[in-house]
Design a protein around this motif. Structure first.
Motif, PDB file in Angstrom:
ATOM      1  N   LYS A  35       0.852  -1.183   0.000  1.00 56.22           N
ATOM      2  CA  LYS A  35       0.000   0.000   0.000  1.00 56.22           C
ATOM      3  C   LYS A  35       0.889   1.234   0.000  1.00 56.22           C
ATOM      4  O   LYS A  35       1.996   1.237   0.553  1.00 56.22           O
ATOM      5  CB  LYS A  35      -0.928   0.011   1.211  1.00 56.22           C
ATOM      6  N   VAL A  36       0.400   2.292  -0.645  1.00 56.33           N
ATOM      7  CA  VAL A  36       1.120   3.558  -0.653  1.00 56.33           C
ATOM      8  C   VAL A  36       0.852   4.277   0.662  1.00 56.33           C
ATOM      9  O   VAL A  36      -0.291   4.391   1.100  1.00 56.33           O
ATOM     10  CB  VAL A  36       0.682   4.428  -1.842  1.00 56.33           C
ATOM     11  N   VAL A  37       1.923   4.725   1.300  1.00 57.68           N
ATOM     12  CA  VAL A  37       1.819   5.467   2.555  1.00 57.68           C
ATOM     13  C   VAL A  37       1.910   6.959   2.237  1.00 57.68           C
ATOM     14  O   VAL A  37       2.876   7.391   1.613  1.00 57.68           O
ATOM     15  CB  VAL A  37       2.944   5.070   3.528  1.00 57.68           C
ATOM     16  N   PRO A  38       0.920   7.750   2.619  1.00 54.17           N
ATOM     17  CA  PRO A  38       0.978   9.188   2.334  1.00 54.17           C
ATOM     18  C   PRO A  38       2.229   9.817   2.922  1.00 54.17           C
ATOM     19  O   PRO A  38       2.675   9.456   4.011  1.00 54.17           O
ATOM     20  CB  PRO A  38      -0.285   9.737   3.005  1.00 54.17           C
ATOM     21  N   THR A  39       2.793  10.775   2.189  1.00 52.22           N
ATOM     22  CA  THR A  39       3.967  11.503   2.673  1.00 52.22           C
ATOM     23  C   THR A  39       3.690  12.996   2.622  1.00 52.22           C
ATOM     24  O   THR A  39       2.702  13.441   2.044  1.00 52.22           O
ATOM     25  CB  THR A  39       5.211  11.194   1.803  1.00 52.22           C
ATOM     26  N   GLY A  40       4.593  13.749   3.193  1.00 53.53           N
ATOM     27  CA  GLY A  40       4.424  15.192   3.199  1.00 53.53           C
ATOM     28  C   GLY A  40       5.068  15.883   2.018  1.00 53.53           C
ATOM     29  O   GLY A  40       5.193  17.102   2.015  1.00 53.53           O
ATOM     30  N   SER A  41       5.467  15.113   1.008  1.00 55.05           N
ATOM     31  CA  SER A  41       6.145  15.690  -0.147  1.00 55.05           C
ATOM     32  C   SER A  41       5.619  15.073  -1.431  1.00 55.05           C
ATOM     33  O   SER A  41       5.469  13.858  -1.527  1.00 55.05           O
ATOM     34  CB  SER A  41       7.656  15.445  -0.049  1.00 55.05           C
ATOM     35  N   ASP A  42       5.363  15.916  -2.423  1.00 58.56           N
ATOM     36  CA  ASP A  42       4.920  15.416  -3.720  1.00 58.56           C
ATOM     37  C   ASP A  42       6.021  14.663  -4.441  1.00 58.56           C
ATOM     38  O   ASP A  42       5.761  13.934  -5.396  1.00 58.56           O
ATOM     39  CB  ASP A  42       4.451  16.581  -4.605  1.00 58.56           C
ATOM     40  N   ASN A  43       7.266  14.831  -4.001  1.00 60.21           N
ATOM     41  CA  ASN A  43       8.406  14.205  -4.664  1.00 60.21           C
ATOM     42  C   ASN A  43       8.857  12.916  -3.994  1.00 60.21           C
ATOM     43  O   ASN A  43       9.845  12.314  -4.408  1.00 60.21           O
ATOM     44  CB  ASN A  43       9.588  15.182  -4.716  1.00 60.21           C
ATOM     45  N   VAL A  44       8.143  12.488  -2.958  1.00 61.10           N
ATOM     46  CA  VAL A  44       8.510  11.277  -2.228  1.00 61.10           C
ATOM     47  C   VAL A  44       7.372  10.270  -2.313  1.00 61.10           C
ATOM     48  O   VAL A  44       6.210  10.615  -2.113  1.00 61.10           O
ATOM     49  CB  VAL A  44       8.832  11.592  -0.750  1.00 61.10           C
ATOM     50  N   VAL A  45       7.730   9.027  -2.635  1.00 61.00           N
ATOM     51  CA  VAL A  45       6.758   7.934  -2.680  1.00 61.00           C
ATOM     52  C   VAL A  45       7.188   6.884  -1.662  1.00 61.00           C
ATOM     53  O   VAL A  45       8.338   6.433  -1.667  1.00 61.00           O
ATOM     54  CB  VAL A  45       6.683   7.295  -4.083  1.00 61.00           C
ATOM     55  N   SER A  46       6.279   6.510  -0.801  1.00 58.88           N
ATOM     56  CA  SER A  46       6.553   5.527   0.245  1.00 58.88           C
ATOM     57  C   SER A  46       5.557   4.375   0.104  1.00 58.88           C
ATOM     58  O   SER A  46       4.351   4.592   0.068  1.00 58.88           O
ATOM     59  CB  SER A  46       6.422   6.181   1.621  1.00 58.88           C
ATOM     60  N   VAL A  47       6.080   3.155   0.022  1.00 65.25           N
ATOM     61  CA  VAL A  47       5.231   1.977  -0.167  1.00 65.25           C
ATOM     62  C   VAL A  47       5.569   0.945   0.900  1.00 65.25           C
ATOM     63  O   VAL A  47       6.726   0.526   1.034  1.00 65.25           O
ATOM     64  CB  VAL A  47       5.430   1.366  -1.572  1.00 65.25           C
ATOM     65  N   GLU A  48       4.560   0.542   1.657  1.00 70.14           N
ATOM     66  CA  GLU A  48       4.738  -0.473   2.686  1.00 70.14           C
ATOM     67  C   GLU A  48       4.304  -1.830   2.149  1.00 70.14           C
ATOM     68  O   GLU A  48       3.214  -1.968   1.590  1.00 70.14           O
ATOM     69  CB  GLU A  48       3.928  -0.135   3.928  1.00 70.14           C
ATOM     70  N   VAL A  49       5.167  -2.827   2.312  1.00 70.36           N
ATOM     71  CA  VAL A  49       4.884  -4.187   1.844  1.00 70.36           C
ATOM     72  C   VAL A  49       4.822  -5.108   3.052  1.00 70.36           C
ATOM     73  O   VAL A  49       5.758  -5.149   3.859  1.00 70.36           O
ATOM     74  CB  VAL A  49       5.965  -4.667   0.853  1.00 70.36           C
ATOM     75  N   HIS A  50       3.719  -5.852   3.147  1.00 69.78           N
ATOM     76  CA  HIS A  50       3.507  -6.721   4.303  1.00 69.78           C
ATOM     77  C   HIS A  50       2.589  -7.864   3.890  1.00 69.78           C
ATOM     78  O   HIS A  50       1.520  -7.635   3.324  1.00 69.78           O
ATOM     79  CB  HIS A  50       2.873  -5.925   5.447  1.00 69.78           C
ATOM     80  N   ASP A  51       3.012  -9.095   4.147  1.00 65.78           N
ATOM     81  CA  ASP A  51       2.205 -10.274   3.848  1.00 65.78           C
ATOM     82  C   ASP A  51       1.408 -10.630   5.096  1.00 65.78           C
ATOM     83  O   ASP A  51       1.946 -11.176   6.060  1.00 65.78           O
ATOM     84  CB  ASP A  51       3.110 -11.433   3.434  1.00 65.78           C
ATOM     85  N   GLY A  52       0.114 -10.322   5.089  1.00 63.53           N
ATOM     86  CA  GLY A  52      -0.725 -10.562   6.245  1.00 63.53           C
ATOM     87  C   GLY A  52      -0.847 -12.017   6.628  1.00 63.53           C
ATOM     88  O   GLY A  52      -1.125 -12.346   7.785  1.00 63.53           O
ATOM     89  N   ASP A  53      -0.633 -12.913   5.667  1.00 62.27           N
ATOM     90  CA  ASP A  53      -0.690 -14.350   5.959  1.00 62.27           C
ATOM     91  C   ASP A  53       0.576 -14.845   6.636  1.00 62.27           C
ATOM     92  O   ASP A  53       0.598 -15.949   7.183  1.00 62.27           O
ATOM     93  CB  ASP A  53      -0.916 -15.138   4.669  1.00 62.27           C
ATOM     94  N   HIS A  54       1.639 -14.039   6.577  1.00 62.88           N
ATOM     95  CA  HIS A  54       2.916 -14.447   7.164  1.00 62.88           C
ATOM     96  C   HIS A  54       3.536 -13.270   7.925  1.00 62.88           C
ATOM     97  O   HIS A  54       4.537 -12.702   7.494  1.00 62.88           O
ATOM     98  CB  HIS A  54       3.881 -14.938   6.081  1.00 62.88           C
ATOM     99  N   PRO A  55       2.969 -12.909   9.064  1.00 53.89           N
ATOM    100  CA  PRO A  55       3.527 -11.777   9.828  1.00 53.89           C
ATOM    101  C   PRO A  55       4.949 -12.031  10.289  1.00 53.89           C
ATOM    102  O   PRO A  55       5.690 -11.079  10.571  1.00 53.89           O
ATOM    103  CB  PRO A  55       2.562 -11.648  11.012  1.00 53.89           C
ATOM    104  N   GLU A  56       5.346 -13.304  10.350  1.00 51.77           N
ATOM    105  CA  GLU A  56       6.708 -13.618  10.779  1.00 51.77           C
ATOM    106  C   GLU A  56       7.757 -13.158   9.775  1.00 51.77           C
ATOM    107  O   GLU A  56       8.946 -13.081  10.097  1.00 51.77           O
ATOM    108  CB  GLU A  56       6.860 -15.128  11.014  1.00 51.77           C
ATOM    109  N   TYR A  57       7.326 -12.820   8.543  1.00 51.84           N
ATOM    110  CA  TYR A  57       8.272 -12.320   7.549  1.00 51.84           C
ATOM    111  C   TYR A  57       8.621 -10.853   7.774  1.00 51.84           C
ATOM    112  O   TYR A  57       9.547 -10.335   7.158  1.00 51.84           O
ATOM    113  CB  TYR A  57       7.689 -12.465   6.132  1.00 51.84           C
ATOM    114  N   GLY A  58       7.870 -10.181   8.637  1.00 50.80           N
ATOM    115  CA  GLY A  58       8.118  -8.767   8.876  1.00 50.80           C
ATOM    116  C   GLY A  58       7.501  -7.894   7.799  1.00 50.80           C
ATOM    117  O   GLY A  58       6.711  -8.347   6.963  1.00 50.80           O
ATOM    118  N   ARG A  59       7.858  -6.619   7.817  1.00 53.38           N
ATOM    119  CA  ARG A  59       7.340  -5.680   6.829  1.00 53.38           C
ATOM    120  C   ARG A  59       8.455  -4.743   6.398  1.00 53.38           C
ATOM    121  O   ARG A  59       9.393  -4.489   7.147  1.00 53.38           O
ATOM    122  CB  ARG A  59       6.137  -4.905   7.367  1.00 53.38           C
ATOM    123  N   ILE A  60       8.340  -4.243   5.184  1.00 50.84           N
ATOM    124  CA  ILE A  60       9.345  -3.336   4.649  1.00 50.84           C
ATOM    125  C   ILE A  60       8.641  -2.163   3.980  1.00 50.84           C
ATOM    126  O   ILE A  60       7.620  -2.345   3.307  1.00 50.84           O
ATOM    127  CB  ILE A  60      10.286  -4.059   3.662  1.00 50.84           C
TER     128      ILE A  60
END
Length: 205
Positions: free
Chosen positions: A122-147
């Protein structure tokens, strides 16, 4: 953290970038996917800061699919490398090697150009039009962590995005900060760059 530099969950701590801004355009996720598919190889310097504020530096080398190497600064007797099948943490000081399947690491999103991140990201809103932040997380495998990948918009970079680093949390909520510099894309990188010496026995892997 010095004993296990990345703890296999890598992160870019960028709290100043994330805010309660308006939702980002839906096409930014597609742009990130296009960037990841456009990069067959990458090199960069990195600065890694752990949750205790300790910083290590080194060089990252990436080749898709499945290969990455984090070569630490002189004096750090450790190495992290993926050879296309597995991700290894090698500690030369204590002569130990730990191994994980690549798919079980948050780094999988960077190493697999065929991975459809729309299923996990999912795209995470940022305070800059020039920055894109995307969070990746597998809900079926929380043990893999998130990035959380942080990109700067740049017309000269693949698909118009320059990867600046990433934020990742492991299953114990341990955070590590990775910031990239001097990013170079799609140079010819030999598979030999991902070989490593096994401290448990003689000979390269």
């Amino acid at each position: 953290m010095f004993a296990r530099p990345l703890a296999f969950s890598l992160a870019l701590a960028a709290p100043a970038l994330v805010s309660a801004a308006a939702p980002a355009p839906a096409n930014e996720l597609a742009q990130v996917q296009q960037h990841l598919q456009s990069v067959s190889a990458m090199t960069a310097g990195f600065a890694q800061t752990d949750r205790n504020g300790r910083t290590l530096t080194g060089t990252m080398t990436l080749k898709r699919p499945g290969k990455i190497r984090f070569q630490y600064q002189k004096g750090v007797p450790q190495l992290i490398v993926a050879d296309g099948r597995s991700l290894y943490f090698i500690d030369y000081q204590v002569r130990q090697v730990e191994r994980w399947p690549i798919g079980n690491s948050p780094l999988a999103v960077l190493l697999n150009p065929k991975k459809d991140i729309a299923k996990f990201a999912k795209v995470v809103p940022t305070g800059s039009d020039n920055v894109v932040s995307v969070e990746v997380h597998d809900g079926d495998h929380p043990e893999y962590g998130r990035i959380t990948l942080i990109f700067q918009k740049s017309a000269s970079a693949p698909a118009g995005l320059m990867l600046q680093g990433w934020v990742a949390l492991d299953s114990q909520n341990n955070r590590t900060t990775i910031r990239l510099s001097n990013q170079q894309f799609n140079a010819n990188i030999s598979d030999g760059a991902f070989r490593w010496n096994d401290p448990r026995k003689q000979g390269p892997r």
